[in-house]
Motif scaffolding. Structure first.
Motif, PDB file in Angstrom:
ATOM      1  N   GLU A   1      39.038  38.759  45.755  1.00 17.72           N
ATOM      2  CA  GLU A   1      39.818  39.974  45.499  1.00 17.72           C
ATOM      3  C   GLU A   1      39.461  40.600  44.154  1.00 17.72           C
ATOM      4  N   LEU A   2      39.213  39.776  43.146  1.00 19.59           N
ATOM      5  CA  LEU A   2      38.793  40.300  41.852  1.00 19.59           C
ATOM      6  C   LEU A   2      37.434  40.992  41.968  1.00 19.59           C
ATOM      7  N   GLY A   3      36.509  40.344  42.659  1.00 19.54           N
ATOM      8  CA  GLY A   3      35.184  40.931  42.837  1.00 19.54           C
ATOM      9  C   GLY A   3      35.237  42.211  43.638  1.00 19.54           C
ATOM     10  N   GLN A   4      36.030  42.205  44.720  1.00 17.32           N
ATOM     11  CA  GLN A   4      36.163  43.398  45.547  1.00 17.32           C
ATOM     12  C   GLN A   4      36.810  44.540  44.772  1.00 17.32           C
ATOM     13  N   SER A   5      37.795  44.216  43.979  1.00 18.08           N
ATOM     14  CA  SER A   5      38.482  45.241  43.190  1.00 18.08           C
ATOM     15  C   SER A   5      37.513  45.956  42.257  1.00 18.08           C
ATOM     16  N   TYR A   6      36.687  45.181  41.560  1.00 20.82           N
ATOM     17  CA  TYR A   6      35.764  45.801  40.605  1.00 20.82           C
ATOM     18  C   TYR A   6      34.616  46.492  41.325  1.00 20.82           C
ATOM     19  N   ASP A   7      34.224  45.970  42.472  1.00 18.78           N
ATOM     20  CA  ASP A   7      33.197  46.609  43.291  1.00 18.78           C
ATOM     21  C   ASP A   7      33.653  48.002  43.703  1.00 18.78           C
TER      22      ASP A   7
ATOM     23  N   PHE B   1      26.931  51.967  35.090  1.00 19.21           N
ATOM     24  CA  PHE B   1      26.405  50.790  35.784  1.00 19.21           C
ATOM     25  C   PHE B   1      25.672  49.884  34.794  1.00 19.21           C
ATOM     26  N   THR B   2      26.087  48.614  34.727  1.00 22.58           N
ATOM     27  CA  THR B   2      25.417  47.652  33.843  1.00 22.58           C
ATOM     28  C   THR B   2      25.211  46.327  34.562  1.00 22.58           C
ATOM     29  N   ARG B   3      24.281  45.551  34.066  1.00 23.77           N
ATOM     30  CA  ARG B   3      24.018  44.222  34.630  1.00 23.77           C
ATOM     31  C   ARG B   3      25.241  43.313  34.490  1.00 23.77           C
ATOM     32  N   GLU B   4      25.930  43.449  33.373  1.00 26.90           N
ATOM     33  CA  GLU B   4      27.096  42.588  33.135  1.00 26.90           C
ATOM     34  C   GLU B   4      28.178  42.838  34.181  1.00 26.90           C
ATOM     35  N   LYS B   5      28.418  44.090  34.503  1.00 26.58           N
ATOM     36  CA  LYS B   5      29.421  44.426  35.515  1.00 26.58           C
ATOM     37  C   LYS B   5      28.984  43.924  36.888  1.00 26.58           C
TER      38      LYS B   5
ATOM     39  N   GLU C   1      27.010  41.397  37.524  1.00 24.92           N
ATOM     40  CA  GLU C   1      27.106  39.934  37.555  1.00 24.92           C
ATOM     41  C   GLU C   1      28.547  39.474  37.728  1.00 24.92           C
ATOM     42  N   PHE C   2      29.498  40.206  37.148  1.00 27.69           N
ATOM     43  CA  PHE C   2      30.909  39.874  37.361  1.00 27.69           C
ATOM     44  C   PHE C   2      31.266  39.991  38.828  1.00 27.69           C
ATOM     45  N   ILE C   3      30.827  41.078  39.458  1.00 29.54           N
ATOM     46  CA  ILE C   3      31.155  41.316  40.866  1.00 29.54           C
ATOM     47  C   ILE C   3      30.562  40.234  41.754  1.00 29.54           C
ATOM     48  N   ILE C   4      29.278  39.946  41.596  1.00 24.62           N
ATOM     49  CA  ILE C   4      28.651  39.006  42.536  1.00 24.62           C
ATOM     50  C   ILE C   4      29.079  37.564  42.278  1.00 24.62           C
ATOM     51  N   ALA C   5      29.441  37.258  41.025  1.00 18.44           N
ATOM     52  CA  ALA C   5      29.915  35.899  40.760  1.00 18.44           C
ATOM     53  C   ALA C   5      31.190  35.619  41.534  1.00 18.44           C
ATOM     54  N   ARG C   6      32.015  36.648  41.714  1.00 17.24           N
ATOM     55  CA  ARG C   6      33.316  36.458  42.368  1.00 17.24           C
ATOM     56  C   ARG C   6      33.290  36.861  43.839  1.00 17.24           C
ATOM     57  N   LYS C   7      32.695  37.991  44.123  1.00 14.14           N
ATOM     58  CA  LYS C   7      32.738  38.487  45.491  1.00 14.14           C
ATOM     59  C   LYS C   7      31.778  37.740  46.412  1.00 14.14           C
ATOM     60  N   THR C   8      30.684  37.211  45.855  1.00 12.18           N
ATOM     61  CA  THR C   8      29.668  36.575  46.696  1.00 12.18           C
ATOM     62  C   THR C   8      29.449  35.104  46.354  1.00 12.18           C
ATOM     63  N   ALA C   9      29.074  34.819  45.123  1.00 10.52           N
ATOM     64  CA  ALA C   9      28.673  33.453  44.783  1.00 10.52           C
ATOM     65  C   ALA C   9      29.786  32.444  45.007  1.00 10.52           C
TER      66      ALA C   9
ATOM     67  N   GLN D   1      23.739  34.535  43.386  1.00 12.38           N
ATOM     68  CA  GLN D   1      23.040  35.705  42.875  1.00 12.38           C
ATOM     69  C   GLN D   1      21.847  36.041  43.759  1.00 12.38           C
ATOM     70  N   TYR D   2      21.101  35.014  44.121  1.00  7.31           N
ATOM     71  CA  TYR D   2      19.957  35.226  45.017  1.00  7.31           C
ATOM     72  C   TYR D   2      20.429  35.825  46.336  1.00  7.31           C
ATOM     73  N   TYR D   3      21.488  35.262  46.882  1.00  8.48           N
ATOM     74  CA  TYR D   3      22.030  35.691  48.170  1.00  8.48           C
ATOM     75  C   TYR D   3      22.443  37.158  48.126  1.00  8.48           C
ATOM     76  N   GLN D   4      23.129  37.575  47.059  1.00 10.03           N
ATOM     77  CA  GLN D   4      23.620  38.945  46.970  1.00 10.03           C
ATOM     78  C   GLN D   4      22.497  39.937  46.703  1.00 10.03           C
TER      79      GLN D   4
END
Length: 354
Positions: free
Chosen positions: A159-165, A179-183, A185-193, A228-231
């Motif tokens: 939900e956190l990842g989806q919210s920021y996505d 758009f930044t790499r840091e943002k 990485e936050f999304i994929i760490a939570r929404k995917t990884a 990260q690879y998966y996303q």
């Protein structure tokens, strides 16, 4: 070691669905509504490779081998299905929020004429199903409360990842300049990884009572890299995959999504190319989307992805080699996961990632 095949997973789901039907009927839920629930459960968990489901069992087998009893194997297949069911609930919501047309080669659940926005509640029922099954099947297991917490934490992370996505994709957010790499990485760490790799690899540790703080930390570290690879591969396939093979038409450009592809393009483009991306990224017009795709081709993003993926696989392998196995963890659990991502069939453009 018990040899498990896809029909064994299918039989487990069939048994599980009947248990749930009986549970809801026992609550007085009308029979026609129960049958609709069964249809929702079965339709929305089919059509994928059961990657997460298999990972739960593969991880346990890598940890315990021949010491894994038949009852434990059955329990782990159930836990695997719970990961898939939780995922199915969130995918229903994700498709609605993204306005998607297809999922795994078929119309999205909410796109079905007889379903529509009833699908919102269907997603709720599927996510609630996880906790019903945990109570029915694992209440007397010594790790019951920890298993519940794994799924609760997974839900929060998604939900956190989806919210920021969704926030970063909003037309009110500020455009590509935000758009930044840091943002990302936050999304994929939570929404995917988290739910793609960490949850299915940590569940067996919890179930087998090997979930020491160090083991979970080691798993999370590698799971993040694998996720990260998966996303990134998903992002790439959204642009360059064949919908006939992926089962889903790519819409990241039209949805103004923060992805690896657009970040890579922004890093490589000149001023004129950037102006084109800023003007047309997020457009619903096919001709304007084509201009964005033309910029991507000019920037050789296919080659960039190939190089990035090779480097990511190599760095992940190095990370796996440094895993501390002193508290019962095994490097094999990561190698098995990586093999499924890195196989020729999986790395070919156009192969579905879900």
């Amino acid at each position: 070691m018990t040899k498990i095949a896809r029909p064994d997973f299918d039989a487990t789901l069939a048994s599980l669905s009947q248990t749930l039907v009986d549970y809801f009927l026992g609550m007085g839920f009308p029979a026609d509504a129960v049958e609709m629930y069964r249809k929702c459960l079965l339709v929305n968990t089919q059509g994928g490779k059961l990657h997460r489901c298999w990972t739960v069992l593969d991880t346990a087998q890598a940890l315990k081998g021949d010491a894994l009893a038949a009852e434990q194997t059955r329990d782990l297949m159930i836990l695997g299905w719970l990961v898939e069911i939780q995922n199915a609930g969130y995918l229903i919501w994700d498709d609605i929020m993204d306005g998607s047309e297809t999922r795994r080669g078929k119309p999205c659940w909410y796109r079905r004429e007889e379903i529509g926005l009833m699908s919102i509640n269907d997603g709720c029922l599927l996510t609630s199903t996880v906790f019903i099954v945990l109570k029915l099947c694992f209440k007397d297991h010594p790790a019951y409360h920890d298993l519940v917490e794994v799924f609760r934490e997974t839900a929060l992370q998604i939900e956190l990842g989806q919210s920021y996505d969704l926030l970063t994709a909003s037309s009110h957010y500020g455009g590509l300049s935000q758009f930044t790499r840091e943002k990302y990485e936050f999304i994929i760490a939570r929404k995917t990884a988290y739910y793609t790799s960490y949850t299915p690899m940590s569940l067996p540790l919890v179930y087998l009572q090997l979930a020491t703080p160090m083991n979970l930390k080691e798993v999370y570290k590698v799971a993040l890299s694998l996720g990260q690879y998966y996303q990134v591969r998903n992002d790439y396939l959204d642009v360059y995959g064949d919908p006939e093979q992926t089962g889903k038409a790519g819409t990241d450009i039209q949805e103004n999504k923060l992805t690896w592809v657009i970040l890579e393009a922004l890093d490589r483009c000149d001023n004129n190319q950037r102006l084109t991306l800023e003007e047309f990224y997020g457009s619903q017009d096919d001709q304007e989307v084509a201009k964005v795709l033309a910029i991507f081709d000019e920037l050789n993003l296919r080659d960039a992805f190939k190089q990035w993926s090779d480097d990511k696989i190599a760095s992940t392998r190095d990370m796996i080699e440094k895993i501390d196995e002193s508290e019962g963890l095994s490097k094999d659990i990561f190698n098995v996961f990586l093999a499924k991502l890195d196989g020729d069939a999986m790395r070919k453009v156009g192969v579905t990632a879900n």
